[in-house]
Design a protein around this motif. Structure first.
Motif, PDB file in Angstrom:
ATOM      1  N   ALA A   1       8.138 -24.764  -8.283  1.00 46.51           N
ATOM      2  CA  ALA A   1       7.658 -24.879  -6.910  1.00 46.51           C
ATOM      3  C   ALA A   1       7.326 -26.330  -6.586  1.00 46.51           C
ATOM      4  CB  ALA A   1       6.430 -23.997  -6.714  1.00 46.51           C
ATOM      5  N   ILE A   2       7.503 -26.722  -5.307  1.00 36.94           N
ATOM      6  CA  ILE A   2       7.156 -28.097  -4.930  1.00 36.94           C
ATOM      7  C   ILE A   2       5.658 -28.232  -4.683  1.00 36.94           C
ATOM      8  CG2 ILE A   2       9.435 -28.539  -3.939  1.00 36.94           C
ATOM      9  CD1 ILE A   2       8.118 -28.236  -1.177  1.00 36.94           C
ATOM     10  N   PHE A   3       4.986 -27.085  -4.494  1.00 33.30           N
ATOM     11  CA  PHE A   3       3.536 -27.103  -4.315  1.00 33.30           C
ATOM     12  C   PHE A   3       2.973 -25.743  -4.680  1.00 33.30           C
ATOM     13  CE2 PHE A   3      -0.123 -26.270  -1.409  1.00 33.30           C
ATOM     14  CZ  PHE A   3      -1.034 -27.107  -2.043  1.00 33.30           C
ATOM     15  N   GLU A   4       1.816 -25.750  -5.340  1.00 30.66           N
ATOM     16  CA  GLU A   4       1.122 -24.515  -5.700  1.00 30.66           C
ATOM     17  C   GLU A   4      -0.365 -24.673  -5.421  1.00 30.66           C
ATOM     18  OE1 GLU A   4       3.927 -22.834  -9.339  1.00 30.66           O
ATOM     19  OE2 GLU A   4       2.097 -23.949  -9.830  1.00 30.66           O
ATOM     20  N   ILE A   5      -0.982 -23.596  -5.023  1.00 29.04           N
ATOM     21  CA  ILE A   5      -2.427 -23.615  -4.797  1.00 29.04           C
ATOM     22  C   ILE A   5      -3.005 -22.285  -5.261  1.00 29.04           C
ATOM     23  CG2 ILE A   5      -2.120 -22.874  -2.389  1.00 29.04           C
ATOM     24  CD1 ILE A   5      -4.749 -24.340  -1.752  1.00 29.04           C
ATOM     25  N   THR A   6      -4.130 -22.350  -5.957  1.00 27.58           N
ATOM     26  CA  THR A   6      -4.831 -21.159  -6.433  1.00 27.58           C
ATOM     27  C   THR A   6      -6.138 -21.020  -5.668  1.00 27.58           C
ATOM     28  OG1 THR A   6      -3.859 -21.363  -8.642  1.00 27.58           O
ATOM     29  CG2 THR A   6      -5.842 -20.020  -8.445  1.00 27.58           C
ATOM     30  N   VAL A   7      -6.376 -19.845  -5.114  1.00 25.17           N
ATOM     31  CA  VAL A   7      -7.582 -19.594  -4.321  1.00 25.17           C
ATOM     32  C   VAL A   7      -8.281 -18.347  -4.845  1.00 25.17           C
ATOM     33  CG1 VAL A   7      -6.768 -20.727  -2.218  1.00 25.17           C
ATOM     34  CG2 VAL A   7      -6.166 -18.349  -2.624  1.00 25.17           C
ATOM     35  N   PRO A   8      -9.589 -18.278  -4.695  1.00 20.49           N
ATOM     36  CA  PRO A   8     -10.331 -17.123  -5.214  1.00 20.49           C
ATOM     37  C   PRO A   8     -10.088 -15.859  -4.395  1.00 20.49           C
ATOM     38  CG  PRO A   8     -11.795 -18.589  -4.015  1.00 20.49           C
ATOM     39  CD  PRO A   8     -10.481 -19.293  -4.110  1.00 20.49           C
ATOM     40  N   ILE A   9     -10.223 -14.725  -5.064  1.00 22.28           N
ATOM     41  CA  ILE A   9     -10.081 -13.431  -4.399  1.00 22.28           C
ATOM     42  C   ILE A   9     -11.419 -13.010  -3.789  1.00 22.28           C
ATOM     43  CG2 ILE A   9      -9.828 -10.951  -4.856  1.00 22.28           C
ATOM     44  CD1 ILE A   9      -7.605 -11.647  -6.805  1.00 22.28           C
ATOM     45  N   GLN A  10     -11.345 -12.470  -2.597  1.00 20.27           N
ATOM     46  CA  GLN A  10     -12.514 -11.874  -1.964  1.00 20.27           C
ATOM     47  C   GLN A  10     -12.340 -10.351  -1.970  1.00 20.27           C
ATOM     48  OE1 GLN A  10     -13.294 -13.631   1.961  1.00 20.27           O
ATOM     49  NE2 GLN A  10     -11.973 -15.357   1.399  1.00 20.27           N
ATOM     50  N   LYS A  11     -13.346  -9.624  -2.468  1.00 21.15           N
ATOM     51  CA  LYS A  11     -13.292  -8.159  -2.450  1.00 21.15           C
ATOM     52  C   LYS A  11     -13.949  -7.655  -1.168  1.00 21.15           C
ATOM     53  CE  LYS A  11     -11.950  -5.587  -4.952  1.00 21.15           C
ATOM     54  NZ  LYS A  11     -12.437  -4.967  -6.197  1.00 21.15           N
ATOM     55  N   LEU A  12     -13.263  -6.747  -0.497  1.00 18.57           N
ATOM     56  CA  LEU A  12     -13.739  -6.215   0.774  1.00 18.57           C
ATOM     57  C   LEU A  12     -14.391  -4.848   0.573  1.00 18.57           C
ATOM     58  CD1 LEU A  12     -10.533  -7.088   2.841  1.00 18.57           C
ATOM     59  CD2 LEU A  12     -12.627  -8.440   2.661  1.00 18.57           C
ATOM     60  N   ASN A  13     -15.193  -4.440   1.528  1.00 17.58           N
ATOM     61  CA  ASN A  13     -15.835  -3.130   1.450  1.00 17.58           C
ATOM     62  C   ASN A  13     -15.036  -2.062   2.193  1.00 17.58           C
ATOM     63  OD1 ASN A  13     -16.285  -3.880   4.072  1.00 17.58           O
ATOM     64  ND2 ASN A  13     -18.523  -3.981   3.902  1.00 17.58           N
ATOM     65  N   TYR A  14     -13.768  -2.384   2.478  1.00 14.86           N
ATOM     66  CA  TYR A  14     -12.855  -1.415   3.080  1.00 14.86           C
ATOM     67  C   TYR A  14     -11.460  -1.707   2.562  1.00 14.86           C
ATOM     68  CZ  TYR A  14     -11.672  -5.328   6.150  1.00 14.86           C
ATOM     69  OH  TYR A  14     -11.285  -6.553   6.632  1.00 14.86           O
ATOM     70  N   SER A  15     -10.507  -0.823   2.818  1.00 16.69           N
ATOM     71  CA  SER A  15      -9.147  -1.005   2.319  1.00 16.69           C
ATOM     72  C   SER A  15      -8.163  -1.084   3.479  1.00 16.69           C
ATOM     73  CB  SER A  15      -8.764   0.163   1.402  1.00 16.69           C
ATOM     74  OG  SER A  15      -7.448  -0.012   0.903  1.00 16.69           O
ATOM     75  N   LEU A  16      -7.277  -2.061   3.414  1.00 15.95           N
ATOM     76  CA  LEU A  16      -6.241  -2.234   4.437  1.00 15.95           C
ATOM     77  C   LEU A  16      -4.946  -1.613   3.937  1.00 15.95           C
ATOM     78  CD1 LEU A  16      -5.926  -3.665   7.238  1.00 15.95           C
ATOM     79  CD2 LEU A  16      -4.889  -5.555   6.003  1.00 15.95           C
ATOM     80  N   GLU A  17      -4.430  -0.641   4.641  1.00 17.68           N
ATOM     81  CA  GLU A  17      -3.269   0.123   4.203  1.00 17.68           C
ATOM     82  C   GLU A  17      -2.000  -0.723   4.116  1.00 17.68           C
ATOM     83  OE1 GLU A  17      -0.448   3.167   3.362  1.00 17.68           O
ATOM     84  OE2 GLU A  17      -2.618   3.037   3.065  1.00 17.68           O
ATOM     85  N   THR A  18      -1.781  -1.590   5.085  1.00 17.27           N
ATOM     86  CA  THR A  18      -0.530  -2.359   5.181  1.00 17.27           C
ATOM     87  C   THR A  18      -0.795  -3.847   4.956  1.00 17.27           C
ATOM     88  OG1 THR A  18       0.350  -0.757   6.765  1.00 17.27           O
ATOM     89  CG2 THR A  18       1.454  -2.887   6.658  1.00 17.27           C
ATOM     90  N   LEU A  19       0.067  -4.467   4.164  1.00 15.61           N
ATOM     91  CA  LEU A  19      -0.070  -5.899   3.899  1.00 15.61           C
ATOM     92  C   LEU A  19      -0.130  -6.683   5.211  1.00 15.61           C
ATOM     93  CD1 LEU A  19       0.133  -8.445   2.015  1.00 15.61           C
ATOM     94  CD2 LEU A  19       2.614  -8.298   2.363  1.00 15.61           C
ATOM     95  N   SER A  20      -1.052  -7.624   5.267  1.00 17.24           N
ATOM     96  CA  SER A  20      -1.187  -8.469   6.448  1.00 17.24           C
ATOM     97  C   SER A  20      -1.209  -9.936   6.033  1.00 17.24           C
ATOM     98  CB  SER A  20      -2.487  -8.129   7.196  1.00 17.24           C
ATOM     99  OG  SER A  20      -2.703  -9.050   8.261  1.00 17.24           O
ATOM    100  N   LEU A  21      -0.315 -10.721   6.611  1.00 15.95           N
ATOM    101  CA  LEU A  21      -0.332 -12.178   6.494  1.00 15.95           C
ATOM    102  C   LEU A  21      -0.571 -12.712   7.890  1.00 15.95           C
ATOM    103  CD1 LEU A  21       2.824 -12.801   4.236  1.00 15.95           C
ATOM    104  CD2 LEU A  21       0.458 -12.509   3.505  1.00 15.95           C
ATOM    105  N   ASN A  22      -1.504 -13.640   8.012  1.00 20.03           N
ATOM    106  CA  ASN A  22      -1.842 -14.085   9.359  1.00 20.03           C
ATOM    107  C   ASN A  22      -2.571 -15.422   9.307  1.00 20.03           C
ATOM    108  OD1 ASN A  22      -2.129 -13.947  12.177  1.00 20.03           O
ATOM    109  ND2 ASN A  22      -2.568 -11.746  12.095  1.00 20.03           N
ATOM    110  N   PHE A  23      -2.887 -15.945  10.495  1.00 18.97           N
ATOM    111  CA  PHE A  23      -3.665 -17.171  10.619  1.00 18.97           C
ATOM    112  C   PHE A  23      -4.982 -16.827  11.293  1.00 18.97           C
ATOM    113  CE2 PHE A  23       0.814 -18.340  10.683  1.00 18.97           C
ATOM    114  CZ  PHE A  23       0.861 -19.294   9.675  1.00 18.97           C
ATOM    115  N   GLU A  24      -6.076 -17.243  10.665  1.00 19.32           N
ATOM    116  CA  GLU A  24      -7.403 -16.958  11.192  1.00 19.32           C
ATOM    117  C   GLU A  24      -8.231 -18.242  11.240  1.00 19.32           C
ATOM    118  OE1 GLU A  24      -9.235 -13.897   8.888  1.00 19.32           O
ATOM    119  OE2 GLU A  24      -7.725 -12.378   9.361  1.00 19.32           O
ATOM    120  N   ALA A  25      -9.432 -18.107  11.807  1.00 19.68           N
ATOM    121  CA  ALA A  25     -10.371 -19.239  11.912  1.00 19.68           C
ATOM    122  C   ALA A  25      -9.671 -20.469  12.493  1.00 19.68           C
ATOM    123  CB  ALA A  25     -10.986 -19.558  10.543  1.00 19.68           C
ATOM    124  N   ILE A  26      -8.945 -20.272  13.584  1.00 21.39           N
ATOM    125  CA  ILE A  26      -8.152 -21.340  14.184  1.00 21.39           C
ATOM    126  C   ILE A  26      -9.039 -22.263  15.010  1.00 21.39           C
ATOM    127  CG2 ILE A  26      -6.243 -21.826  15.757  1.00 21.39           C
ATOM    128  CD1 ILE A  26      -5.149 -19.022  15.025  1.00 21.39           C
TER     129      ILE A  26
END
Length: 279
Positions: A127-152
């Motif tokens: 890869a030309i770039f890699e980044i590792t970020v921590p996992i956040q555990k949620l108190n609910y479950s999302l059925e369908t994968l979501s990729l998005n932009f937030e905190a814009i």
């Protein structure tokens, strides 16, 4: 009669074998275009759902420590219209294939120059770039994968992956601050010579207000290094205002500047104005 029946059977069989069943996709595709500051971020991927399956574990959809396509079906594509910053790394504008590796406490994202290939072709590549970020555990479950932009914000956003009760975020910053400040300064200093030229060009071509067109064009030409085509436009405006002697003088200036610029067309057209008004 037998030939006709046989031909009909062949046609019918051909229609059956070439027909396709149109079914909804288990992992439907989605395209997202998000403006962040002055940059357009585009995302194209397919969205798998849990469908009563485990996300991780023995029979899970994902395997810890193993790269996957960050979606389903075609390779996930992430594109930026301008250079961006992720932590201290500058990522150049362009399109990227995005793979990722889930781990127990973190998630690693792998960026590759995008090619229209199966994601498996990227797995063994560097890869030309890699980044590792921590996992956040949620108190609910999302059925369908979501990729998005937030905190814009005006110059940043988070690229977010969320599925099941897991969420990870990549902080993105835009490299636009200095260029925006330069633009603000330029605009507040007032119109440029070229802005005045454009205004004069419009007023002249539409025959809207020739005296005002002359005022504007002279703001562009009354300096020590005017552009030859702007001076030619001044001569045209003076000609249409029937100010012959001034038009001839400016046309001569236009001709000299056009010669230096090696623009034979405007040399000829400037001479034409001089000839017409000298008759």
């Amino acid at each position: 009669m037998l030939k006709i029946v046989f031909s009909t059977l062949i046609v019918s069989f051909s229609l059956v074998t070439t027909a396709q069943i149109n079914l909804p996709a288990l992992s439907p595709s989605v395209e997202i275009s998000q403006k962040i500051g002055l940059t357009t971020a585009s995302l194209s991927y397919s969205r798998p759902s849990l469908r009563e399956r485990q996300l991780f574990g023995k029979d899970g959809i994902l395997v810890l420590g193993k790269k996957w396509r960050t979606g389903a079906n075609a390779t996930t594509k992430l594109e930026f219209s301008k250079d961006i910053q992720i932590n201290d790394h500058k990522l150049l504008k362009g399109a990227y294939a995005l793979l990722s590796t889930p781990n127990k406490n973190s998630w690693t994202f792998h960026f590759y120059p995008y090619e229209k290939l199966s994601y498996t072709k990227f797995v063994s590549r560097k890869a030309i770039f890699e980044i590792t970020v921590p996992i956040q555990k949620l108190n609910y479950s999302l059925e369908t994968l979501s990729l998005n932009f937030e905190a814009i914000s005006l110059n940043s956003a988070n690229f977010v992956l969320q599925w099941g009760d897991y969420k990870v975020e990549i902080p993105i910053k835009m490299n636009e601050h200095e260029s925006i400040l330069a633009t603000i300064k330029k605009v507040l200093e007032g119109p440029s010579n070229f802005n005045y030229f454009q205004a004069a060009l419009y007023l002249h071509e539409t025959q809207t207000d020739l005296p005002l067109a002359l005022t504007y064009i002279r703001k562009a030409t009354q300096n020590d290094s005017p552009l030859f085509f702007q001076v030619y436009r001044e001569a045209l405006i003076l000609k249409d205002l029937d100010r012959k002697s001034e038009a001839i003088k400016v046309a001569k200036r236009s001709m000299e500047l056009s010669k230096k610029a090696e623009d034979d067309d405007l040399v000829r057209l400037s001479q034409k104005i001089i000839n017409e008004l000298s008759e």
